[in-house]
Enzyme design. Structure first.
Site, short mmCIF file in Angstrom:
data_model
loop_
_atom_site.label_atom_id
_atom_site.label_comp_id
_atom_site.label_asym_id
_atom_site.label_seq_id
_atom_site.Cartn_x
_atom_site.Cartn_y
_atom_site.Cartn_z
N HIS A 253 -7.65 76.79 -43.40
CA HIS A 253 -6.14 77.03 -43.19
C HIS A 253 -5.80 76.97 -45.11
O HIS A 253 -5.11 77.85 -45.78
CB HIS A 253 -5.60 75.54 -42.60
C1 BDR Z 1 -3.67 71.39 -41.69
O1 BDR Z 1 -4.15 69.97 -41.22
C2 BDR Z 1 -4.09 69.27 -41.29
O2 BDR Z 1 -5.76 68.84 -40.78
C3 BDR Z 1 -5.49 70.46 -42.14
O3 BDR Z 1 -6.57 69.95 -43.23
C4 BDR Z 1 -4.89 71.37 -43.01
O4 BDR Z 1 -3.78 71.25 -43.77
C5 BDR Z 1 -4.59 72.66 -40.16
O5 BDR Z 1 -2.95 72.17 -39.35
#
Ligand code: BDR
Ligand code: CA
Length: 333
Positions: A253
């Protein structure tokens, strides 16, 4: 000219990949890194951030941030997140974000100033606008904007990893970063700054496959090897919990925000729309997208990405990682 940014991270496996891409890209200059809670408590996310910077041999000031949401946990009136048990793989537990990244202990230290104070101080003093890239819960920035709303004038744009239109990951309606601190997210959205959302709809499309991991590894340096290892673990967890359209693939992400700053066309369906944050009930932490252009033309407060180009994403990451001069994190066997 390189784009100046301040990152805000809860490192975190995908945060780590985002940091590496940002630090190694000639198109980006990382002014500072703020840390926040989320994937782990802020002590661990700060330590992980410092470990990674030390392993890469780079010196960037790190400001430790908040360890919980602005208001959410003051009441018990919130929707519980889905509890995640570790995924077992070859008899061993695999998790998305371990307490400590598998790197030598950090030698460098965080700055004294808390992250929210740093935002206020930096943004009031800067002579040029700067881009903010929060890829964890928005607590630090929400707090800074609450103390000093005028700082929004010096923000070029805020590129947020968070939210989802058709996708969610922590409750049936919400993505983790926004669910963790919806009130902070609401303050950020209302700040008046330009907001670009890099939500799950885009990050699930810009996935990294096992073949891509081999490409990273073939770069034969620290960044390529470390990214490959993190992505392979993420693929195991995705396969077990949230399989993507492409088999044996994982979202990374936070790194998509950095890729966007390097090449905007990596987000293929970026729409100007109105985003509201769900603050209570079943929709807590939900990003509610109102696309009724004729109704809210004056009120569009965000650019929201609905799709992304996974091939371009991986090419961008490889272009960044190939610049890594470090073969192996110092102190590592
Ligand atoms: C987001 O949540 C975190 O666990 C990850 O680093 C990312 O920023 C994804 O939902
Ligand atoms: Ca994150």
């Amino acid at each position: 000219m390189a784009t100046k940014i301040i990152l805000d991270v809860d490192t975190g496996s995908d945060d780590a990949i985002a940091i590496m891409a940002a630090v190694l890209s000639p198109d980006i200059e990382v002014e500072a890194i703020c840390t926040t809670w989320g994937n782990q408590c802020v002590d661990f996310t700060t330590d992980n951030t410092l470990r990674l910077l030390d392993a890469m041999g780079v010196k960037i000031p790190v400001y430790k941030g908040c360890d919980t949401a602005m208001t959410k946990y003051l009441t018990h009136d919130y929707i519980e997140a889905i509890p995640f048990a570790p995924v077992m793989h070859n008899g061993k537990p695999v998790i998305m974000h371990s307490e400590h990244l598998d790197l030598p202990e950090a030698k460098s230290m965080a700055q004294d100033m808390p992250a929210a104070c740093f935002y206020v101080d930096y943004l009031r003093r800067t002579k040029e606008k700067i881009t903010l890239v929060p890829v964890g819960p928005l607590t630090n920035l929400g707090l800074a904007l609450r103390i000093a709303p005028d700082i929004a004038e010096n923000i070029e744009q805020i590129v947020i990893m968070g939210g989802g239109s058709k996708e969610a990951n922590l409750t049936p309606c919400a993505e983790a970063n926004i669910w963790h601190d919806p009130e902070a997210a609401e303050i950020v959205v209302q700040s008046g700054a330009k907001i670009v959302w890099v939500p799950l709809d885009a990050t699930h499309k810009a996935c990294v496959t096992l073949d891509d991991c081999e490409r990273f590894r073939s770069l034969d340096n620290f960044a390529g090897n470390f990214a490959a290892k993190q992505c392979e673990q993420r693929i195991i967890v995705h396969n077990a919990r949230q399989p993507l359209e492409i088999p044996d693939a994982a979202a990374v992400h936070d790194a998509l925000c950095i890729a966007y700053l390097i090449d905007e066309s990596v987000l293929t369906d970026l729409r100007h729309c109105h985003v509201e944050i769900g603050l209570s009930g079943y929709g807590e932490g939900q990003t509610i997208i109102d696309q009724r252009a004729e109704v809210i033309a004056e009120e569009r407060n965000s650019y929201f990405a609905f799709d992304a180009d996974r091939f371009k994403f991986v090419d961008i990451l490889c272009d960044c990682f190939k610049n890594c001069q470090v073969k192996q994190a110092s102190g590592h066997n």
